[in-house]
Design an enzyme around this catalytic site. Structure first.
Site, short mmCIF file in Angstrom:
data_model
loop_
_atom_site.label_atom_id
_atom_site.label_comp_id
_atom_site.label_asym_id
_atom_site.label_seq_id
_atom_site.Cartn_x
_atom_site.Cartn_y
_atom_site.Cartn_z
N GLY A 1 -34.65 -43.10 -33.06
CA GLY A 1 -34.70 -43.65 -31.70
C GLY A 1 -35.12 -42.64 -30.65
N GLN A 2 -35.74 -41.53 -31.06
CA GLN A 2 -36.16 -40.53 -30.08
C GLN A 2 -37.39 -41.02 -29.32
OE1 GLN A 2 -36.89 -36.60 -31.71
NE2 GLN A 2 -37.10 -35.68 -29.67
N HIS B 1 -32.59 -33.22 -26.59
CA HIS B 1 -31.59 -33.45 -25.55
C HIS B 1 -30.38 -34.06 -26.23
CE1 HIS B 1 -34.42 -36.76 -25.93
NE2 HIS B 1 -33.39 -37.57 -25.75
N HIS C 1 -27.29 -36.48 -25.81
CA HIS C 1 -26.71 -37.55 -24.99
C HIS C 1 -25.19 -37.37 -24.98
CE1 HIS C 1 -30.25 -40.43 -25.01
NE2 HIS C 1 -30.56 -39.69 -26.07
N ASP D 1 -28.73 -39.96 -17.22
CA ASP D 1 -29.80 -40.74 -17.84
C ASP D 1 -30.25 -41.83 -16.86
OD1 ASP D 1 -30.65 -41.30 -21.10
OD2 ASP D 1 -31.15 -42.82 -19.59
N ILE D 2 -31.54 -42.03 -16.76
CA ILE D 2 -32.09 -43.01 -15.80
C ILE D 2 -31.75 -44.44 -16.21
CG2 ILE D 2 -34.37 -43.44 -16.84
CD1 ILE D 2 -35.56 -42.97 -14.02
P1 5GP Z 1 -34.15 -40.49 -26.57
O1 5GP Z 1 -34.52 -41.94 -26.71
O2 5GP Z 1 -35.38 -39.61 -26.69
O3 5GP Z 1 -33.02 -40.02 -27.42
O4 5GP Z 1 -33.60 -40.34 -25.09
C1 5GP Z 1 -34.43 -40.23 -23.97
C2 5GP Z 1 -33.60 -40.65 -22.79
O5 5GP Z 1 -34.26 -40.22 -21.61
C3 5GP Z 1 -33.41 -42.16 -22.67
O6 5GP Z 1 -32.03 -42.48 -22.73
C4 5GP Z 1 -34.04 -42.49 -21.33
O7 5GP Z 1 -33.34 -43.49 -20.63
C5 5GP Z 1 -34.05 -41.17 -20.61
N1 5GP Z 1 -35.11 -41.02 -19.65
C6 5GP Z 1 -36.43 -41.35 -19.84
N2 5GP Z 1 -37.14 -41.06 -18.73
C7 5GP Z 1 -36.26 -40.52 -17.84
C8 5GP Z 1 -36.40 -40.04 -16.50
O8 5GP Z 1 -37.48 -40.03 -15.90
N3 5GP Z 1 -35.28 -39.56 -15.90
C9 5GP Z 1 -34.06 -39.54 -16.53
N4 5GP Z 1 -33.02 -39.06 -15.84
N5 5GP Z 1 -33.89 -40.00 -17.78
C10 5GP Z 1 -34.98 -40.49 -18.42
#
Ligand code: 5GP
Length: 114
Positions: free
Chosen positions: A93-94, A100, A102, A30-31
């Site tokens: 929180g998506q 994906h 985590h 994760d970034i």
């Molecule tokens: P969500 O909030 O949808 O459950 O998770 C999305 C995740 O993707 C977040 O934890 C966010 O930090 C990660 N993320 C967003 N943009 C990027 C990116 O460009 N590269 C990577 N490796 N992770 C990303």
């Protein structure tokens, strides 16, 4: 249709630190990690949210959890513990609408989440 950030990573249009890849999934850091270990297990098939899962996706989802388990062992957090999370839609929180899983660990995690 606009590509999600994860489709761009799968297509190598933007970089990521890749831990594992096969025909069906890719695993990246994760970034913006929230713990010492924070990986994303991403299916190559674009499924926008958990609400869009179908019966045909059962094996894919199982493979994602198997991959999470193997990565946890490889990274040495299997015994200490870890958390696997699918966020769904706004209240969940998506932020990226391409499902994906985590994998988060390497420290003690609070419960319940905020
Ligand atoms: P969500 O909030 O949808 O459950 O998770 C999305 C995740 O993707 C977040 O934890 C966010 O930090 C990660 N993320 C967003 N943009 C990027 C990116 O460009 N590269 C990577 N490796 N992770 C990303």
């Amino acid at each position: 249709m606009t590509k999600t950030i994860f489709e761009k990573i799968i297509l190598r249009e933007i970089p990521a630190n890749i831990h594992y890849e096969d025909d069906d999934i890719i695993i990246i850091d994760d970034i913006n990690p929230v713990a010492p270990v924070h990986l994303l297990i991403i299916p190559k098939k674009k499924i926008e949210t958990l609400n869009d899962l179908n019966d045909v996706d059962a094996e894919l989802i199982s493979n994602m959890f198997q991959a999470a388990k193997k990565m946890a062992t490889k990274l040495g957090i299997d015994k200490s513990g870890y958390r696997t999370i699918f966020n769904c839609n706004e209240d969940g929180g998506q932020t990226v609408y391409h499902i994906h899983l985590h994998l988060i660990g390497g420290r003690s995690l609070a419960w319940p989440p905020g």
